[in-house]
Design a protein around this motif. Sequence first.
Motif, short mmCIF file in Angstrom:
data_model
loop_
_atom_site.label_atom_id
_atom_site.label_comp_id
_atom_site.label_asym_id
_atom_site.label_seq_id
_atom_site.Cartn_x
_atom_site.Cartn_y
_atom_site.Cartn_z
N LYS A 97 8.06 3.14 5.94
CA LYS A 97 6.70 3.99 5.69
C LYS A 97 6.00 3.47 4.38
N MET A 98 6.78 3.21 3.09
CA MET A 98 6.24 2.66 2.00
C MET A 98 5.65 1.20 2.21
N LYS A 99 6.26 0.50 3.04
CA LYS A 99 5.80 -0.89 3.37
C LYS A 99 4.45 -0.64 4.36
N SER A 100 4.49 0.25 5.23
CA SER A 100 3.25 0.40 6.19
C SER A 100 1.90 0.99 5.17
N ASP A 101 2.43 1.82 4.12
CA ASP A 101 1.34 2.19 3.21
C ASP A 101 0.76 1.22 2.32
N GLY A 102 1.32 0.07 2.40
CA GLY A 102 0.78 -1.05 1.45
C GLY A 102 1.60 -1.10 0.32
N VAL A 103 2.83 -0.53 -0.16
CA VAL A 103 3.49 -0.43 -1.13
C VAL A 103 4.54 -1.84 -1.09
N ASN A 104 4.29 -2.49 -2.23
CA ASN A 104 5.42 -3.45 -2.30
C ASN A 104 6.52 -2.98 -3.28
N THR A 105 7.73 -2.89 -2.51
CA THR A 105 8.80 -2.37 -3.14
C THR A 105 9.40 -3.22 -4.33
N ASP A 106 9.08 -4.59 -4.22
CA ASP A 106 9.44 -5.38 -5.32
C ASP A 106 8.74 -5.01 -6.62
N ASP A 107 7.51 -4.40 -6.59
CA ASP A 107 6.78 -4.06 -7.80
C ASP A 107 7.15 -2.61 -8.33
N TYR A 108 7.74 -2.60 -9.46
CA TYR A 108 8.21 -1.49 -10.03
C TYR A 108 7.06 -0.43 -10.15
N TYR A 109 5.76 -0.91 -10.79
CA TYR A 109 4.66 -0.29 -11.07
C TYR A 109 3.97 0.44 -9.83
N ALA A 110 4.17 -0.48 -8.64
CA ALA A 110 3.47 0.19 -7.36
C ALA A 110 4.05 1.05 -6.98
N VAL A 111 5.39 0.99 -6.99
CA VAL A 111 6.37 2.11 -6.66
C VAL A 111 6.02 3.46 -7.24
N MET A 112 5.90 3.27 -8.70
CA MET A 112 5.88 4.48 -9.52
C MET A 112 4.53 5.08 -9.20
N ASP A 113 3.37 4.32 -9.00
CA ASP A 113 2.11 4.70 -8.79
C ASP A 113 2.33 5.45 -7.41
N TYR A 114 2.82 4.95 -6.64
CA TYR A 114 2.95 5.60 -5.14
C TYR A 114 3.55 7.14 -5.20
N PHE A 115 4.42 7.28 -6.22
CA PHE A 115 4.87 8.54 -6.28
C PHE A 115 4.70 9.37 -7.37
N ASP A 116 3.42 8.88 -7.84
CA ASP A 116 3.02 9.63 -9.01
C ASP A 116 3.76 9.90 -10.18
N LEU A 117 4.47 8.81 -10.58
CA LEU A 117 5.66 9.00 -11.55
C LEU A 117 5.17 8.28 -12.89
N ASN A 118 5.78 8.88 -14.05
CA ASN A 118 5.39 8.06 -15.29
C ASN A 118 6.44 6.76 -15.31
N PHE A 119 5.70 5.69 -15.89
CA PHE A 119 6.48 4.61 -16.18
C PHE A 119 7.63 4.70 -17.20
#
Length: 226
Positions: A204-226
């Motif tokens: 689901k994350m990949k289909s939403d365009g989230v690159n799971t190798d990118d830590y900051y992209a993952v954090m943005d996707y879940f609306d979390l602080n770095f």
Amino acid sequence: MKTTMTIIKCTLMTIAIACTSCSKDGDIGPIGPQGEQGIQGEQGPAGEDGEALGIPGPQGETGATGATGPAGEDGTNGADGEDGNANVSTFTYDLSTESGATIAITATALTQDVVENDLILGYLLKNEDTYTPIPSSIYAFGLNDNSDIAIEIQLNRYWMFFYEVGTENFKSVTAGQLDELKLVIIESNSTTSGKSSKEDILSKMKSDGVNTDDYYAVMDYFDLNF
């Protein structure tokens, strides 16, 4: 003579009649008629009961409710918990003193349920601002200093294995080469309930365009602080 006897007889009868009117104790004279019974006097008031049996006094009125005291002071706020939302948590581990070709991190967040069902992403911090995903085919510690990094996740343990690039030969790291490990645990529901598994979340994350190798992209996707 006959007359004399008659007189005597009458005299004796008179005496006998007179004697029958006397009392047994010799009181003389007939018993007079019984006098009327006197009127009974009024009964005096009853005496007062003793102290132990005294008549209870009337119940007093209920006193007014006292005023409510002031509210107590608020307690001290507790320490902030780890970053996370309803189903995502992040955990940070200091690696600055770790060395060797095999490094095991104690991570109590890795329960059996988490290991079996949840999506676990690992990142190594480098140069204080860059997170590199692991496992990694080539991890650059510096110029001409690269390693392959493999991982193994067990109950309460996160293992990292360092190899010479392209080989199965272990390569040791020295203390100070690593900064920190960041684990991102994304909760998934048990597959036995027919709901999404960790593979479904990753897809689901990949289909939403989230690159799971990118830590900051993952954090943005879940609306979390770095």
